[in-house]
Scaffold this motif. Structure first.
Motif, PDB file in Angstrom:
ATOM      1  N   ARG A  30       2.052  10.439   4.891  1.00  0.00           N
ATOM      2  CA  ARG A  30       1.463   9.100   4.979  1.00  0.00           C
ATOM      3  C   ARG A  30       2.434   8.002   4.560  1.00  0.00           C
ATOM      4  O   ARG A  30       2.502   6.948   5.206  1.00  0.00           O
ATOM      5  N   SER A  31       3.195   8.226   3.505  1.00  0.00           N
ATOM      6  CA  SER A  31       4.098   7.192   2.987  1.00  0.00           C
ATOM      7  C   SER A  31       5.433   7.814   2.571  1.00  0.00           C
ATOM      8  O   SER A  31       5.791   7.837   1.397  1.00  0.00           O
TER       9      SER A  31
ATOM     10  N   ASN B  64      -5.926  11.741   4.811  1.00  0.00           N
ATOM     11  CA  ASN B  64      -5.934  10.350   4.345  1.00  0.00           C
ATOM     12  C   ASN B  64      -5.271  10.201   2.978  1.00  0.00           C
ATOM     13  O   ASN B  64      -5.785   9.527   2.077  1.00  0.00           O
ATOM     14  N   GLY B  65      -4.126  10.868   2.811  1.00  0.00           N
ATOM     15  CA  GLY B  65      -3.336  10.669   1.611  1.00  0.00           C
ATOM     16  C   GLY B  65      -3.764  11.437   0.384  1.00  0.00           C
ATOM     17  O   GLY B  65      -3.233  11.217  -0.698  1.00  0.00           O
TER      18      GLY B  65
ATOM     19  N   PRO C 163      -1.606  13.940  -4.530  1.00  0.00           N
ATOM     20  CA  PRO C 163      -0.583  14.917  -4.132  1.00  0.00           C
ATOM     21  C   PRO C 163       0.596  15.035  -5.086  1.00  0.00           C
ATOM     22  O   PRO C 163       0.967  16.139  -5.484  1.00  0.00           O
ATOM     23  N   ALA C 164       1.201  13.911  -5.474  1.00  0.00           N
ATOM     24  CA  ALA C 164       2.417  13.968  -6.280  1.00  0.00           C
ATOM     25  C   ALA C 164       2.165  14.431  -7.707  1.00  0.00           C
ATOM     26  O   ALA C 164       3.117  14.697  -8.450  1.00  0.00           O
ATOM     27  N   ALA C 165       0.900  14.566  -8.098  1.00  0.00           N
ATOM     28  CA  ALA C 165       0.573  14.937  -9.480  1.00  0.00           C
ATOM     29  C   ALA C 165       0.493  16.439  -9.694  1.00  0.00           C
ATOM     30  O   ALA C 165       0.153  16.880 -10.787  1.00  0.00           O
ATOM     31  N   PHE C 166       0.822  17.230  -8.667  1.00  0.00           N
ATOM     32  CA  PHE C 166       0.609  18.671  -8.828  1.00  0.00           C
ATOM     33  C   PHE C 166       1.335  19.271 -10.030  1.00  0.00           C
ATOM     34  O   PHE C 166       0.786  20.183 -10.679  1.00  0.00           O
ATOM     35  N   PRO C 167       2.562  18.825 -10.416  1.00  0.00           N
ATOM     36  CA  PRO C 167       3.183  19.457 -11.589  1.00  0.00           C
ATOM     37  C   PRO C 167       2.417  19.207 -12.889  1.00  0.00           C
ATOM     38  O   PRO C 167       2.633  19.922 -13.873  1.00  0.00           O
ATOM     39  N   ASN C 168       1.538  18.204 -12.897  1.00  0.00           N
ATOM     40  CA  ASN C 168       0.757  17.934 -14.110  1.00  0.00           C
ATOM     41  C   ASN C 168      -0.236  19.057 -14.424  1.00  0.00           C
ATOM     42  O   ASN C 168      -0.782  19.111 -15.527  1.00  0.00           O
TER      43      ASN C 168
ATOM     44  N   ARG D 101      -5.065   5.003  -0.688  1.00  0.00           N
ATOM     45  CA  ARG D 101      -4.576   6.364  -0.432  1.00  0.00           C
ATOM     46  C   ARG D 101      -3.213   6.343   0.263  1.00  0.00           C
ATOM     47  O   ARG D 101      -2.956   7.093   1.204  1.00  0.00           O
ATOM     48  N   SER D 102      -2.347   5.468  -0.252  1.00  0.00           N
ATOM     49  CA  SER D 102      -0.999   5.360   0.299  1.00  0.00           C
ATOM     50  C   SER D 102      -0.021   5.199  -0.856  1.00  0.00           C
ATOM     51  O   SER D 102      -0.401   5.143  -2.026  1.00  0.00           O
ATOM     52  N   GLY D 103       1.255   5.141  -0.509  1.00  0.00           N
ATOM     53  CA  GLY D 103       2.269   4.899  -1.515  1.00  0.00           C
ATOM     54  C   GLY D 103       2.909   6.167  -2.055  1.00  0.00           C
ATOM     55  O   GLY D 103       2.740   7.269  -1.525  1.00  0.00           O
TER      56      GLY D 103
END
Length: 533
Positions: free
Chosen positions: A148-149, A189-190, A47-52, A323-325
């Motif tokens: 999730r986190s 699930n993350g 998820p957090a990698a979308f700007p890449n 799949r967390s963090g």
């Protein structure tokens, strides 16, 4: 399968839905054309990698013309170019919009698209982790989850917003949108849960569905006033996909009008200017462009549990194993809808807040821990357009949003920036703020803030409206059943048909549009709505 009953252009948020729903009928053949490739990149799944994905082969990588009301700035317009389209590269925020938005659609000549009409389609799509209710569904293909986190400081952002006078929202996707709450997200699930995950992948084993990737649509084949197929190029070879029943454009608010214009469908004089022979006069094609402009109030914080250095190996390992963090974050984790002045029928500002430094679409970085409180204009009065730069299908179209043309739009963003500072000045957040990074505490007056807004303004990836839906409004492109006015065998089903942009993130309403489009195409609207209710 060079021939099919239905040929869909674009495997994005809407096209994947249509491919699934139309191919449920084993008696019809469905062909889905996608200009991009597959969606297997880790930058899609994390998820957090979308700007890449920005400015890569997975991005159409558009930019506007110099914007006359934003200091001549060219504003970046990313659009997904893979299976899942922009649902494979967005920030995964599940926001439906306000009931008022859809009632406005109906009032502007689109019967059957009011809130009571569309709610069953939102519910049918959902598998909401919070369970079934009057306003939410379970068992649908779209996974809607709580985060999730989440970062601990995001609870402080919620509490500080309440201290600043913003009420807590119990369900911003229900009948009352105003207030602050954590976002719900398109995840399972993350990991990201795109339209391709939800709809396309389960349908691809059906023998009556074929998906062709790396297929660039060149234009529509017309026989008189009937559209009979789509010309496309793949690996240097041009082919024709013939449609026995209908062609459905789901290429998005930039791509769908571009394909219509390349096909000679639009304003005749503008088509001639780029060497295209007009085939069907429809001057509304490409007009009515709307997007949500935003910018961030950025603060350095003492809290060290932010998304700073989230790409370190230990965080990648945690995501890979559990799949967390941090990497499950959507960057914007807290949502708030507010009305910045009295008399507004609904919120004019949406805040996207999170434990990160987010500026220039992630390209500008900050060496330290930071938060962003980003006012986003969700009810813009400015309108723009999309038009051709060339008759070459591979040439990027020209885009102009006219952001901030209307003085009310700038007024709302100034008020939003002041409220962002007010949130940051409240406990439990205040004691964790080290300093204001942007706009900078020296910018105090309205004039200073207006100058800063023009300098730093961005678009938040929600282009809509360029194939406007209405049965009777001047400039409409499709009717309330999404059929292109004056042509047979052609519909548009994606965010481009929105008469008015929804108040909030646009992925969920785009999926809803496609769910309802499938029922319109199959002639089963009444029965489906009854079942979905």
């Amino acid at each position: 399968m060079p021939n099919a009953d239905y040929v869909i252009v674009g495997a994005g948020s809407a096209g994947c839905v249509l491919a699934n729903r139309l191919s449920e009928d084993p008696e019809v053949r469905v062909l889905l054309l996608e200009a991009g490739g597959k969606d297997g990149s880790v930058n899609v799944k994390i998820p957090a990698a979308f700007p890449n994905q920005f400015h890569t082969k997975m991005d159409w990588d558009y930019a506007t013309e110099p914007e006359p009301f934003v200091d001549g700035k060219q504003m970046y317009v990313p659009r997904g170019k893979s299976l899942g389209g922009s649902s494979s590269m967005n920030a995964m925020l599940y926001v439906r919009g306000r009931p008022l938005d859809f009632d406005l659609w109906a009032d502007q000549g689109a019967p059957g698209w009011g809130w009571d009409d569309v709610l069953p389609y939102f519910k049918r799509a959902e598998n909401n982790a919070r369970g079934a209710s009057e306003f939410h569904g379970v068992g649908g293909p779209v996974e809607v989850a709580d985060q999730r986190s989440p970062r601990p400081i995001c609870k402080d952002l919620v509490d500080a917003s309440v201290a600043a006078g913003i009420p807590r929202a119990t369900d911003y996707n229900g009948p009352e949108q105003d207030g602050v709450a954590p976002f719900q997200v398109f995840q399972k699930n993350g990991r990201r849960w795109s339209s391709a995950d939800a709809y396309l992948r389960p349908a691809m084993k059906r023998p009556n569905l074929e998906v062709i990737t790396n297929a660039l649509a060149l234009g529509l084949e017309l026989d008189g006033d009937r559209v009979t197929g789509v010309r496309y190029r793949r690996k240097g070879q041009e082919s024709l996909a013939s449609a026995g029943r209908e062609v459905i454009l789901s290429a998005g608010a930039i791509g769908s009008p571009q394909i219509l214009l390349l096909s000679g469908i639009g304003a005749a004089d503008e088509l001639r200017e780029v060497g295209i022979t007009p085939r069907h006069e429809l001057p509304g094609v490409g007009r009515n462009l709307q997007d949500h402009p935003f910018l961030g109030a950025l603060f350095e914080v003492s809290d060290e549990d932010t998304l700073y250095q989230a790409d370190k190996p230990k965080h990648l390992l945690e995501w890979a194993l559990r799949r967390s963090g941090k990497l499950t974050s959507t960057v914007a984790e807290v949502n708030a809808f507010v009305r910045t002045r009295a008399g507004l029928p609904a919120a004019d500002i949406q805040f996207h807040m999170g434990a990160a430094y987010y500026e220039e679409h992630g390209e500008e970085t900050y060496d330290g821990h930071a938060i962003v409180i980003a006012p986003t204009l969700v009810a813009p009065k400015s309108r723009g357009r999309v038009w051709l730069s060339s008759s070459d299908p591979e040439a990027k179209p020209r885009i102009l949003t006219n952001s901030l043309e209307h003085p009310d739009d700038l007024q709302s963003l100034v008020a939003g920036m002041r409220l962002a500072r007010e949130i940051a000045a409240q406990e439990p957040l205040k004691s964790k703020i080290v300093k204001e990074l942007k706009p900078g505490k020296e910018l105090v007056s309205d004039e200073d803030l207006e100058d800063d807004i023009r300098k730093r303004l961005m678009l938040i990836y929600h282009p809509v409206g360029t194939c406007r839906m209405s049965d009777d409004a001047e400039g409409a492109v499709v009717d309330s059943e999404l059929r292109v006015h004056g042509l047979q065998g052609l519909r548009v089903a994606d965010a481009s048909i929105m008469p008015v942009i929804t108040g909030g993130n646009t992925n969920a309403p785009t999926m809803m549009i496609a769910e309802r489009a499938a029922d319109l195409i199959r002639g089963r609207v009444g029965a489906a709505v009854g079942a979905a209710s």
